[in-house]
Design a protein around this motif. Sequence first.
Motif: not given
Length: 259
Positions: A170-188
Amino acid sequence: MQSNDNTHQDRQELAYLPVPIPKAPAKQRRLAALREGLRDWWNRAWDADGVLHEMWDDVLSAPEDGFRYMAPWIRTVLMTAGLAFVVLMAKAAGEVVLQALRQILTAVPKVQVGVDTSSGVAAVVDQPVRTYIAQHSTGLPVAASTVYTLWLLTGITGLVLGYLFRNNGVRVMWTVWGAATVVMVWTATPQASRPVAAGLAVLAWTFLSAFAMRGLTLRRRIVAGRPAKVTVKPEIHVPVQPPAPAAEQHPHSGCPFRD
């Protein structure tokens, strides 16, 4: 005129001939033999040493013997029936869950994606994510709002389960989710305010990680009251001693007469 006595006598002889009994068809004979064989097997099975008689005794003695000491075939039947019941219940529960999830996802299109529906500090992260999903979900078999809802549910699941169970997966899933969110925020996010938006997204994810990553440590965990495992390999090194020099013998030691 010729007499008809011979004809009358022949008719009398024919009247006393045995009438042939018609034979039953072969199919009926086989069925009759099969019924007779089954009847004999049934009678033998219910004898004192018969199979059905012993099985019936096992059934009657099962409540007294208990599950551990009952007949193996009864235990196997009960275990198979219990496993089948569990599988059926799990299947029914799965269908209920899938139906509920389908209804939730069907109602998801009411969520507006790509529109500024949030405000405040949360909008710094939420609006870029909505915009990114709306721009990159074109052509998918699901609506953009469905993707947004799944993204949101993934984050909530990782946060709650990570806090409650401290599971590494679950911690790995949370880490990947946070990284993907930061990437989406940076891109958009527009280029002028991109660093600030990404920095706020990282700060928000770090703050929530204090709950999702609760109990995570890089140090080796030592349980109180239990000594740490120390591997001790006793080894004894004995230095090799040089050979002792041979004692010098007097040249006349073997002679009875010495000088």
